[in-house]
Write a protein that holds these residues in place. Structure first.
Motif, PDB file in Angstrom:
ATOM      1  N   PHE A   8       0.741  -1.163  -0.024  1.00 60.04           N
ATOM      2  CA  PHE A   8      -0.062  -0.167  -0.051  1.00 60.04           C
ATOM      3  C   PHE A   8       0.959   1.425   0.002  1.00 60.04           C
ATOM      4  N   LYS A   9       1.853   0.968   0.650  1.00 55.04           N
ATOM      5  CA  LYS A   9       2.885   2.388   0.957  1.00 55.04           C
ATOM      6  C   LYS A   9       4.050   2.555   0.275  1.00 55.04           C
ATOM      7  N   GLY A  10       4.433   1.541  -0.362  1.00 56.38           N
ATOM      8  CA  GLY A  10       6.038   1.525  -0.888  1.00 56.38           C
ATOM      9  C   GLY A  10       5.614   2.237  -2.403  1.00 56.38           C
ATOM     10  N   ASP A  11       6.969   2.287  -3.130  1.00 60.84           N
ATOM     11  CA  ASP A  11       7.062   2.682  -4.542  1.00 60.84           C
ATOM     12  C   ASP A  11       7.835   1.747  -5.302  1.00 60.84           C
ATOM     13  N   PHE A  12       7.625   1.840  -6.482  1.00 53.74           N
ATOM     14  CA  PHE A  12       8.463   0.621  -7.300  1.00 53.74           C
ATOM     15  C   PHE A  12       9.867   0.732  -7.038  1.00 53.74           C
ATOM     16  N   LYS A  68       8.430  -3.596  -7.017  1.00 53.99           N
ATOM     17  CA  LYS A  68       7.097  -4.053  -7.606  1.00 53.99           C
ATOM     18  C   LYS A  68       5.984  -3.136  -7.570  1.00 53.99           C
ATOM     19  N   PRO A  69       4.964  -3.318  -8.475  1.00 51.43           N
ATOM     20  CA  PRO A  69       4.127  -2.082  -8.708  1.00 51.43           C
ATOM     21  C   PRO A  69       3.101  -2.006  -7.186  1.00 51.43           C
ATOM     22  N   THR A  70       2.952  -0.785  -6.649  1.00 58.68           N
ATOM     23  CA  THR A  70       2.156  -0.787  -5.689  1.00 58.68           C
ATOM     24  C   THR A  70       0.464  -0.983  -5.956  1.00 58.68           C
ATOM     25  N   LEU A  71      -0.197  -1.636  -4.853  1.00 61.65           N
ATOM     26  CA  LEU A  71      -1.354  -2.033  -4.647  1.00 61.65           C
ATOM     27  C   LEU A  71      -1.806  -3.343  -5.739  1.00 61.65           C
ATOM     28  N   ALA A  72      -0.423  -3.789  -5.973  1.00 65.97           N
ATOM     29  CA  ALA A  72      -0.654  -5.290  -6.651  1.00 65.97           C
ATOM     30  C   ALA A  72      -1.558  -6.148  -6.148  1.00 65.97           C
ATOM     31  N   ASP A  73      -1.620  -6.422  -4.805  1.00 67.77           N
ATOM     32  CA  ASP A  73      -2.465  -7.359  -4.199  1.00 67.77           C
ATOM     33  C   ASP A  73      -3.850  -7.148  -4.627  1.00 67.77           C
ATOM     34  N   THR A  91      -5.631  -8.188   1.703  1.00 71.91           N
ATOM     35  CA  THR A  91      -4.458  -8.474   2.799  1.00 71.91           C
ATOM     36  C   THR A  91      -4.961  -7.425   4.120  1.00 71.91           C
ATOM     37  N   LEU A  92      -4.295  -7.548   5.167  1.00 67.70           N
ATOM     38  CA  LEU A  92      -4.700  -6.923   6.528  1.00 67.70           C
ATOM     39  C   LEU A  92      -5.099  -5.400   6.269  1.00 67.70           C
ATOM     40  N   PRO A  93      -4.459  -4.543   5.900  1.00 74.98           N
ATOM     41  CA  PRO A  93      -4.805  -3.076   5.724  1.00 74.98           C
ATOM     42  C   PRO A  93      -6.398  -3.166   4.978  1.00 74.98           C
ATOM     43  N   LEU A  94      -6.531  -3.559   4.045  1.00 73.83           N
ATOM     44  CA  LEU A  94      -7.741  -3.628   3.620  1.00 73.83           C
ATOM     45  C   LEU A  94      -8.832  -4.180   4.435  1.00 73.83           C
ATOM     46  N   ILE A  95      -8.339  -5.363   4.814  1.00 72.95           N
ATOM     47  CA  ILE A  95      -9.607  -6.268   5.807  1.00 72.95           C
ATOM     48  C   ILE A  95     -10.037  -5.122   7.022  1.00 72.95           C
ATOM     49  N   TYR A  96      -9.067  -4.294   7.636  1.00 72.38           N
ATOM     50  CA  TYR A  96      -9.452  -3.549   8.460  1.00 72.38           C
ATOM     51  C   TYR A  96     -10.406  -2.478   8.092  1.00 72.38           C
ATOM     52  N   ALA A  97      -9.887  -1.968   7.059  1.00 73.73           N
ATOM     53  CA  ALA A  97     -10.705  -0.919   6.373  1.00 73.73           C
ATOM     54  C   ALA A  97     -12.098  -1.443   5.978  1.00 73.73           C
ATOM     55  N   LEU A  98     -12.172  -2.602   5.525  1.00 73.17           N
ATOM     56  CA  LEU A  98     -13.489  -3.427   5.302  1.00 73.17           C
ATOM     57  C   LEU A  98     -14.389  -3.337   6.335  1.00 73.17           C
ATOM     58  N   GLU A 106      -9.534   4.472  -9.393  1.00 72.10           N
ATOM     59  CA  GLU A 106     -10.388   3.760  -8.387  1.00 72.10           C
ATOM     60  C   GLU A 106      -9.541   3.166  -7.266  1.00 72.10           C
ATOM     61  N   LEU A 107      -8.213   2.728  -7.746  1.00 73.30           N
ATOM     62  CA  LEU A 107      -7.600   1.849  -6.633  1.00 73.30           C
ATOM     63  C   LEU A 107      -6.931   3.099  -5.827  1.00 73.30           C
ATOM     64  N   MET A 108      -6.734   4.333  -6.337  1.00 71.78           N
ATOM     65  CA  MET A 108      -6.352   5.529  -5.496  1.00 71.78           C
ATOM     66  C   MET A 108      -7.248   5.846  -4.485  1.00 71.78           C
ATOM     67  N   GLU A 109      -8.781   5.497  -4.860  1.00 73.64           N
ATOM     68  CA  GLU A 109      -9.753   5.847  -4.013  1.00 73.64           C
ATOM     69  C   GLU A 109      -9.830   4.852  -2.671  1.00 73.64           C
ATOM     70  N   VAL A 110      -9.685   3.492  -3.246  1.00 77.11           N
ATOM     71  CA  VAL A 110      -9.496   2.261  -2.140  1.00 77.11           C
ATOM     72  C   VAL A 110      -8.685   2.612  -1.269  1.00 77.11           C
ATOM     73  N   LEU A 111      -7.399   3.176  -1.878  1.00 74.35           N
ATOM     74  CA  LEU A 111      -6.117   3.473  -0.758  1.00 74.35           C
ATOM     75  C   LEU A 111      -6.183   4.250   0.118  1.00 74.35           C
ATOM     76  N   ALA A 112      -7.155   5.547  -0.412  1.00 73.47           N
ATOM     77  CA  ALA A 112      -7.565   6.912   0.543  1.00 73.47           C
ATOM     78  C   ALA A 112      -8.502   6.006   1.608  1.00 73.47           C
ATOM     79  N   ILE A 113      -9.474   5.169   1.215  1.00 75.56           N
ATOM     80  CA  ILE A 113     -10.151   4.665   2.366  1.00 75.56           C
ATOM     81  C   ILE A 113      -9.404   4.051   3.470  1.00 75.56           C
ATOM     82  N   VAL A 114      -8.562   3.208   2.943  1.00 80.26           N
ATOM     83  CA  VAL A 114      -7.617   2.460   3.947  1.00 80.26           C
ATOM     84  C   VAL A 114      -7.004   3.390   4.621  1.00 80.26           C
TER      85      VAL A 114
END
Length: 328
Positions: A223-227, A232-237, A244-251, A272-280
Motif C-alpha cells: 500500500f505504501k511503497g513505491d516501485f 514491484k507495483p504498488t497495490l498489486a495485491d 490483505t490486512l490493511p484492506l480487511i481492517y478498512a472493510l 479507483e485503486l487510489m480511492e480504495v487506498l484513500a479509504i484504507v
C-alpha cells in the motif's frame, strides 16, 4: 559471490550466506542448460536471504562444541531453494510481472518453463536435506512443513476477490504461506546445533512470530511503497484480488464504501485503486496493521530472550527489530 548489502555490518554472516549460495549453485546441474541458467540468475538476483540467515544464526543456539558449520550452511541452502521454488510458482499463480525488480521467470520464458524450474528447485531442496538432515524425523518435519506452505498458497488462491475474508482467515493464511518457512528455518538451525527440545521449540516459535510480522509488513508495503523501493507495483495485491490486512481492517469500518469498488474485481481502474487506498488510510488500516506486526515482533523477542546467551542473540535481536522498519 555478492549478497545483499544489508549483511555488510555482519561480515561473518555475510561470508556464510555467500557459502549458502555456493552450495545452491553446486547442486544446479541439470541437462537443460536454459533452465539451469535461469535458476542461477534467480539465485543471484539480489534476494535478502533472510530465511537462511535465521537458520545460520539459530545454528549457534546449542553447545558450541556441537556446531557443524557445513551442515548448517547446507540446511540453510536447502531451505532457500524451497523458498525460491515457492516464489516461482507463486509468481505464476499471481501473474506477477516483477520479482526483485526484474521480470519474473514466467513473463520471460512462459508458465511451463517456470513451473519446471520451480519443480527442479524442490528436488534440489530435498537432495540437500537427504544428505544433511540430522535425522529422518527432521526430514519428515520439513516435508510436512512444505505441505503447510503449499496449503497456505492454496488458501490464498481460493480467497481471491473474497470481500468477506476475516482477520482470522488472513492470519491463518499467512501462518502457512509465510510464517511456516521462517519457523522451519529457525527450528532447523537449532536442530543442526543439537539444541535441546525446549530450545528448538523456542526457535520455532520465534521464527513463526517473525514470519507473521514479516508478511504483515510486506502487505503494508504493497500500500505504501513505491516501485523503486519495493521493486514491484504498488497495490498489486488488490489488483490480483488478494485482500490483505490493511484492506480487511478498512472493510470492517467502511464496507459500504469499499464493496462497490472491490466488486469490480480485475476491472478496477487506477483512479479507483487510489480511492480504495484513500479509504484504507482514512480508516487507519495501515497503522492498525503495523501495530499487530509490532505485537508479533514483541512475541518473537520474548522467545528469543529465553534462548541461551551468545553473540548470535544480539544479531537476531537487531535483525528482528529491523523488520518493522524495512522499506523493501
Amino acid at each position: 559471490m555478492p549478497v545483499h548489502p544489508m549483511w555488510g555490518p555482519y561480515p561473518r554472516l555475510q561470508s556464510d550466506l555467500q557459502s549458502v549460495l555456493q552450495v545452491i549453485e553446486s547442486h544446479l546441474q541439470i541437462h537443460d542448460k536454459r533452465i539451469e541458467a535461469t535458476i542461477k540468475e534467480l539465485v543471484y538476483s539480489g534476494g535478502k536471504l533472510l530465511r537462511p540467515a535465521y537458520t545460520l544464526l539459530c545454528a549457534q543456539i546449542g553447545d558450541a562444541s556441537n556446531h557443524d558449520k557445513e551442515r548448517s550452511i547446507a540446511v540453510a541452502a536447502a531451505l532457500e531453494t524451497l523458498h525460491m521454488a515457492t516464489l516461482i510458482h507463486d509468481d505464476v499463480i499471481d501473474e506477477a510481472d516483477f520479482r526483485h525488480g526484474a521480470p519474473t521467470i514466467h513473463t520471460q520464458q512462459g508458465n511451463q518453463f517456470a513451473i519446471y524450474s520451480g519443480d527442479y528447485l524442490f528436488c534440489v531442496c530435498f537432495t540437500i536435506l537427504s544428505k544433511y538432515a540430522r535425522t529422518l524425523a527432521h526430514l519428515e518435519f520439513n516435508a510436512r512443513s512444505m505441505e503447510k506452505i503449499l496449503t497456505g498458497e492454496l488458501d490464498q488462491l481460493h480467497a481471491r476477490y473474497q470481500i468477506g475474508t476475516s482477520i482470522k482467515d488472513y492470519l491463518a493464511r499467512i501462518s502457512g504461506k509465510t510464517a511456516q518457512l521462517f519457523a522451519v528455518s529457525c527450528y532447523s538451525g537449532a536442530i543442526t546445533s543439537q539444541a535441546t527440545r525446549r530450545q528448538t521449540m523456542l526457535a520455532w516459535s520465534m521464527g513463526h512470530y517473525i514470519g507473521m510480522a514479516f508478511q504483515i509488513i510486506d502487505d503494508v508495503l504493497d500500500f505504501k511503497g513505491d516501485f523503486n523501493t519495493v521493486r514491484k507495483p504498488t497495490l498489486a495485491d488488490i489488483r490480483q484480488g488478494i485482500y490483505t490486512l490493511p484492506l480487511i481492517y478498512a472493510l470492517r469500518e467502511q464496507p459500504e464504501k469499499l464493496s462497490p469498488y472491490l466488486n469490480k474485481k480485475a476491472d478496477l481502474t487506477d483512479d479507483e485503486l487510489m480511492e480504495v487506498l484513500a479509504i484504507v488510510e482514512q480508516t487507519k488500516g495501515i497503522e492498525k496493521s503495523k501495530r499487530l506486526a509490532r505485537k508479533y515482533i514483541d512475541k518473537a523477542l520474548k522467545s528469543l530472550s529465553k534462548l541461551p546467551d551468545g553473540d548470535y542473540k544480539e544479531t537476531l535481536y537487531e535483525l528482528t527489530t529491523m523488520l518493522l522498519d524495512r522499506k523493501m
